[in-house]
Design a protein around this motif. Structure first.
Motif, PDB file in Angstrom:
ATOM      1  N   THR A 143       8.072  80.457  42.005  1.00 31.96           N
ATOM      2  CA  THR A 143       8.937  79.370  42.469  1.00 31.96           C
ATOM      3  C   THR A 143       8.267  78.473  43.493  1.00 31.96           C
ATOM      4  O   THR A 143       8.628  77.312  43.617  1.00 31.96           O
ATOM      5  CB  THR A 143      10.227  79.923  43.097  1.00 31.96           C
ATOM      6  OG1 THR A 143       9.872  80.730  44.226  1.00 31.96           O
ATOM      7  CG2 THR A 143      11.014  80.749  42.100  1.00 31.96           C
ATOM      8  N   GLY A 144       7.336  79.012  44.258  1.00 34.55           N
ATOM      9  CA  GLY A 144       6.687  78.234  45.309  1.00 34.55           C
ATOM     10  C   GLY A 144       7.530  78.108  46.559  1.00 34.55           C
ATOM     11  O   GLY A 144       7.181  77.375  47.490  1.00 34.55           O
ATOM     12  N   ARG A 145       8.661  78.812  46.586  1.00 35.76           N
ATOM     13  CA  ARG A 145       9.532  78.741  47.767  1.00 35.76           C
ATOM     14  C   ARG A 145       8.846  79.417  48.950  1.00 35.76           C
ATOM     15  O   ARG A 145       8.099  80.370  48.804  1.00 35.76           O
ATOM     16  CB  ARG A 145      10.885  79.361  47.470  1.00 35.76           C
ATOM     17  CG  ARG A 145      11.651  78.527  46.435  1.00 35.76           C
ATOM     18  CD  ARG A 145      12.936  79.175  45.989  1.00 35.76           C
ATOM     19  NE  ARG A 145      13.925  79.345  47.016  1.00 35.76           N
ATOM     20  CZ  ARG A 145      14.807  78.418  47.407  1.00 35.76           C
ATOM     21  NH1 ARG A 145      14.798  77.240  46.832  1.00 35.76           N
ATOM     22  NH2 ARG A 145      15.696  78.679  48.340  1.00 35.76           N
ATOM     23  N   VAL A 146       9.139  78.918  50.146  1.00 34.84           N
ATOM     24  CA  VAL A 146       8.457  79.342  51.373  1.00 34.84           C
ATOM     25  C   VAL A 146       9.352  80.310  52.136  1.00 34.84           C
ATOM     26  O   VAL A 146      10.523  80.019  52.388  1.00 34.84           O
ATOM     27  CB  VAL A 146       8.143  78.099  52.240  1.00 34.84           C
ATOM     28  CG1 VAL A 146       7.475  78.506  53.525  1.00 34.84           C
ATOM     29  CG2 VAL A 146       7.293  77.122  51.477  1.00 34.84           C
ATOM     30  N   GLY A 147       8.805  81.461  52.511  1.00 29.38           N
ATOM     31  CA  GLY A 147       9.549  82.438  53.295  1.00 29.38           C
ATOM     32  C   GLY A 147       9.190  82.331  54.768  1.00 29.38           C
ATOM     33  O   GLY A 147       8.028  82.459  55.139  1.00 29.38           O
ATOM     34  N   VAL A 148      10.194  82.046  55.600  1.00 22.51           N
ATOM     35  CA  VAL A 148       9.991  81.929  57.052  1.00 22.51           C
ATOM     36  C   VAL A 148      11.106  82.691  57.764  1.00 22.51           C
ATOM     37  O   VAL A 148      12.118  83.031  57.168  1.00 22.51           O
ATOM     38  CB  VAL A 148       9.999  80.451  57.513  1.00 22.51           C
ATOM     39  CG1 VAL A 148       8.863  79.673  56.906  1.00 22.51           C
ATOM     40  CG2 VAL A 148      11.324  79.795  57.218  1.00 22.51           C
ATOM     41  N   ARG A 149      10.901  82.949  59.049  1.00 23.32           N
ATOM     42  CA  ARG A 149      11.970  83.510  59.880  1.00 23.32           C
ATOM     43  C   ARG A 149      12.781  82.335  60.414  1.00 23.32           C
ATOM     44  O   ARG A 149      12.252  81.450  61.079  1.00 23.32           O
ATOM     45  CB  ARG A 149      11.395  84.310  61.034  1.00 23.32           C
ATOM     46  CG  ARG A 149      10.646  85.525  60.592  1.00 23.32           C
ATOM     47  CD  ARG A 149      11.168  86.771  61.300  1.00 23.32           C
ATOM     48  NE  ARG A 149      10.426  87.934  60.822  1.00 23.32           N
ATOM     49  CZ  ARG A 149      10.926  88.801  59.946  1.00 23.32           C
ATOM     50  NH1 ARG A 149      12.140  88.637  59.494  1.00 23.32           N
ATOM     51  NH2 ARG A 149      10.211  89.817  59.539  1.00 23.32           N
ATOM     52  N   ASP A 150      14.073  82.335  60.108  1.00 16.51           N
ATOM     53  CA  ASP A 150      14.919  81.219  60.522  1.00 16.51           C
ATOM     54  C   ASP A 150      15.260  81.312  62.008  1.00 16.51           C
ATOM     55  O   ASP A 150      14.747  82.181  62.718  1.00 16.51           O
ATOM     56  CB  ASP A 150      16.182  81.155  59.656  1.00 16.51           C
ATOM     57  CG  ASP A 150      17.069  82.380  59.815  1.00 16.51           C
ATOM     58  OD1 ASP A 150      16.780  83.229  60.674  1.00 16.51           O
ATOM     59  OD2 ASP A 150      18.058  82.470  59.082  1.00 16.51           O
ATOM     60  N   ASP A 151      16.119  80.421  62.475  1.00 17.25           N
ATOM     61  CA  ASP A 151      16.488  80.378  63.892  1.00 17.25           C
ATOM     62  C   ASP A 151      17.202  81.652  64.349  1.00 17.25           C
ATOM     63  O   ASP A 151      17.214  81.982  65.522  1.00 17.25           O
ATOM     64  CB  ASP A 151      17.382  79.164  64.173  1.00 17.25           C
ATOM     65  CG  ASP A 151      16.626  77.858  64.030  1.00 17.25           C
ATOM     66  OD1 ASP A 151      15.385  77.887  63.992  1.00 17.25           O
ATOM     67  OD2 ASP A 151      17.278  76.798  63.946  1.00 17.25           O
ATOM     68  N   ARG A 152      17.781  82.376  63.412  1.00 19.70           N
ATOM     69  CA  ARG A 152      18.478  83.622  63.742  1.00 19.70           C
ATOM     70  C   ARG A 152      17.557  84.834  63.654  1.00 19.70           C
ATOM     71  O   ARG A 152      17.965  85.938  63.965  1.00 19.70           O
ATOM     72  CB  ARG A 152      19.666  83.812  62.807  1.00 19.70           C
ATOM     73  CG  ARG A 152      20.696  82.728  62.944  1.00 19.70           C
ATOM     74  CD  ARG A 152      21.782  82.915  61.908  1.00 19.70           C
ATOM     75  NE  ARG A 152      22.907  82.067  62.197  1.00 19.70           N
ATOM     76  CZ  ARG A 152      23.953  82.433  62.928  1.00 19.70           C
ATOM     77  NH1 ARG A 152      24.006  83.634  63.440  1.00 19.70           N
ATOM     78  NH2 ARG A 152      24.931  81.597  63.148  1.00 19.70           N
TER      79      ARG A 152
END
Length: 158
Positions: A40-49
């Motif tokens: 998919t090419g989607r990016v995994g990051v840690r969000d603000d929470r």
């Protein structure tokens, strides 16, 4: 679509709101990519929470590209021909036009009235009204001044 790698620092270019969690990604905030989806090419990051979430790569931009975009927005924030005050020094005013040229002009002198003429009867009526409405004193200004004649002389230094 931009290609990102795990471990790369990116900047969010638009907020992402969830109906359940509220705002998860904040515009202008830096995030580190934890992983990238293979297909998919989607990016995994840690969000603000602090939770790991996957987002579309168009929500992010590399840090150098984001800095260039911000600099361009700073340069283009004024319309061509518009003159904007930049600052002043002494009696000179610095103006910048849409092309980035700085013009120096003397500051305009403020015109203040030399004197204002007020009818004494109007002033006494306004002060008497203020005494009644604001302070609850049912007396005229002349009566109050007469009662406090000595203390006013001390205060005003007359």
């Amino acid at each position: 679509m931009a290609k990102f790698n795990a471990g790369q620092t990116v900047v969010a270019v638009k907020d992402f709101h969830s109906s359940y969690y509220g705002r998860i990604i904040t515009t202008g905030k830096r995030y580190e990519i934890i992983s990238v989806g293979q297909s998919t090419g989607r990016v995994g990051v840690r969000d603000d929470r602090g939770s790991k979430r996957f987002f579309s790569p168009d929500h992010f931009m590399s840090v150098p590209a984001y800095e260039i975009k911000r600099a361009q927005e700073q340069l283009n924030r004024f319309e061509p021909g518009e003159i904007v005050p930049v600052g002043s020094f002494g009696d000179h005013l610095f103006l910048r036009d849409g092309h980035g040229i700085i013009h120096v002009k003397p500051k305009p002198k403020r015109k203040t009235p030399r004197s204002i003429k007020v009818d004494p009867r109007d002033a006494k009526a306004a002060l008497t009204k203020m005494l009644k409405e604001v302070y609850g004193i049912d007396a005229t200004v002349e009566q109050v001044i007469g009662a406090m004649d000595k203390s006013l002389e001390l205060v005003l230094g007359a």
